[in-house]
Design an enzyme around this catalytic site. Structure first.
Site: not given
Ligand code: NAI
Length: 332
Positions: A154-155, A174, A205, A211, A232-234, A258, A263, A295
């Site tokens: 989604k992001i 992905d 991701c 990973n 911006t993920s983890r 981020d 953290e 964050h």
């Molecule tokens: P999502 O579930 O919609 O998309 C994640 C994508 O990553 C999926 O398409 C999945 O197939 C893919 N994926 C999983 N493992 C993978 C890998 N090893 N290599 C490549 N692709 C892989 O999740 P969304 O909503 O897009 O969020 C992604 C991440 O963003 C969250 O898990 C969270 O860690 C982070 N996040 C950070 C925020 C912030 O404020 N900085 C706020 C919200 C989310």
């Protein structure tokens, strides 16, 4: 039902109190993280509401179960900090907010790229001090650059839409490629290819067992010299020691983060009068080409509204055993 909030900030109280009017739960807020050290606060509640840096390991789950908690409501998307097996074992329902506002995070990633590249943060300070010189502010056009997106969920998709608007070429990696995206100007490639060809690498991701340290010394050695890396993920997707080394050798031209592996001891607090014990963050902050935000990518009106509404709805559903109705929100 009483819900205990951990890692709660004034803005959490503002939004949750506002949307609780429809539910009438009893809400109690604690600023401390939930973890083994704070279990004493858990009393008389059926639900706890937690955020990204609360630690819900097996020990905490067992204690929650013993204290009568049957719902853990994550007010975030990621759930790497929760032991889901333990939750299942103790019959604790865990819910999250999978998609409160993908645009909030995607737009923040873009803001960071523009800032670190065009150096608007430096220009702002300079001009306020009547320094109108451009020396040191040179950037590059985003148009025509290759952007590698790891995790096109989604992001990642929201980020891709924006970067396509800038005229960038998009490479994606992905585990589950999306045919629609592939037909719309995005090329799916292997991770090494993405690293080799991208001018900007942006991580979207989740953090999983497989990973951790996706960006390590080996991955960095494949990248173009001067690459811009955005996370911006983890935090633990990046090996901090390796990235510091790559910044020193100029293999990495700019870094936008981020999130940060350590953290939980730093972010969401005012430590301006404290001695910070973490040498790695201090080293990162010393580089002129590193931009760190604490964050805040999710932090928009729209996202906080959705987080509060969906979290309270999730608790209501779990409380009434209506899980099936909204299965994707439930993790156990
Ligand atoms: P999502 O579930 O919609 O998309 C994640 C994508 O990553 C999926 O398409 C999945 O197939 C893919 N994926 C999983 N493992 C993978 C890998 N090893 N290599 C490549 N692709 C892989 O999740 P969304 O909503 O897009 O969020 C992604 C991440 O963003 C969250 O898990 C969270 O860690 C982070 N996040 C950070 C925020 C912030 O404020 N900085 C706020 C919200 C989310």
């Amino acid at each position: 039902m009483k819900i205990l909030f951990f890692s709660a900030k004034p803005y959490d109280k503002l939004f949750f109190d506002r949307f609780n009017e429809a539910h009438g739960f009893e809400l109690e807020y604690y600023e401390t993280h939930l973890g083994p050290h704070s279990l004493g606060l858990v009393q008389g509640a059926e639900a706890v509401c937690v955020f990204v840096n609360d630690k819900l390991n097996a020990e905490v789950m067992a204690a929650l179960h013993e204290k009568g908690v049957r719902i853990v409501a994550l007010r975030c998307a990621g759930f790497n900090n929760v032991d889901l097996e333990a939750a299942k074992k103790f019959g604790i329902g865990v819910c999250r907010v999978p998609a409160y506002s993908p645009e909030a995070v995607a737009e923040h990633a873009v803001a960071m790229i523009l800032t670190v590249n065009r150096k608007t943060h430096k220009a702002y300070n300079r001009v306020r001090e009547q320094n109108f010189s451009l020396n040191g502010l040179l950037g590059y056009n985003l148009s025509g650059k290759t952007v590698g997106v790891v995790g096109a969920g989604k992001i990642g998709k929201a980020f891709i839409r924006i970067m396509l608007g800038f005229g960038c070429k998009i490479l994606a990696h992905d585990l589950y490629p999306d045919d629609v995206l592939a037909g719309n100007g995005v090329s799916y490639v292997s991770l090494p290819e993405l690293f080799q060809q991208s001018d900007i690498v942006s991580l979207h991701c989740p953090l999983t067992k497989d990973n951790r340290y996706l960006i390590n010394r080996e991955a960095l050695s494949l990248m173009k010299p001067g690459v811009t890396i955005v996370n911006t993920s983890r935090g633990a997707l990046l090996n901090t020691a390796d990235i510091i080394h790559a910044l020193k050798t100029k293999q990495v031209g700019a870094l936008c983060i981020d999130v940060y592996e350590q953290e939980e001891k730093l972010f969401f607090r005012d430590l301006s009068s404290s001695i910070i014990d973490d040498d790695q963050i201090q080293r990162l902050m010393s580089f002129p080409n590193v931009l760190i935000t604490a964050h805040q990518a999710f932090f928009t009106e729209e996202a906080l509204t959705e987080i509060a509404q969906i979290t309270l709805d999730n608790v209501a559903r779990l409380g009434e055993n209506r899980m099936g109705e909204n299965a994707p929100f439930m993790l156990t």
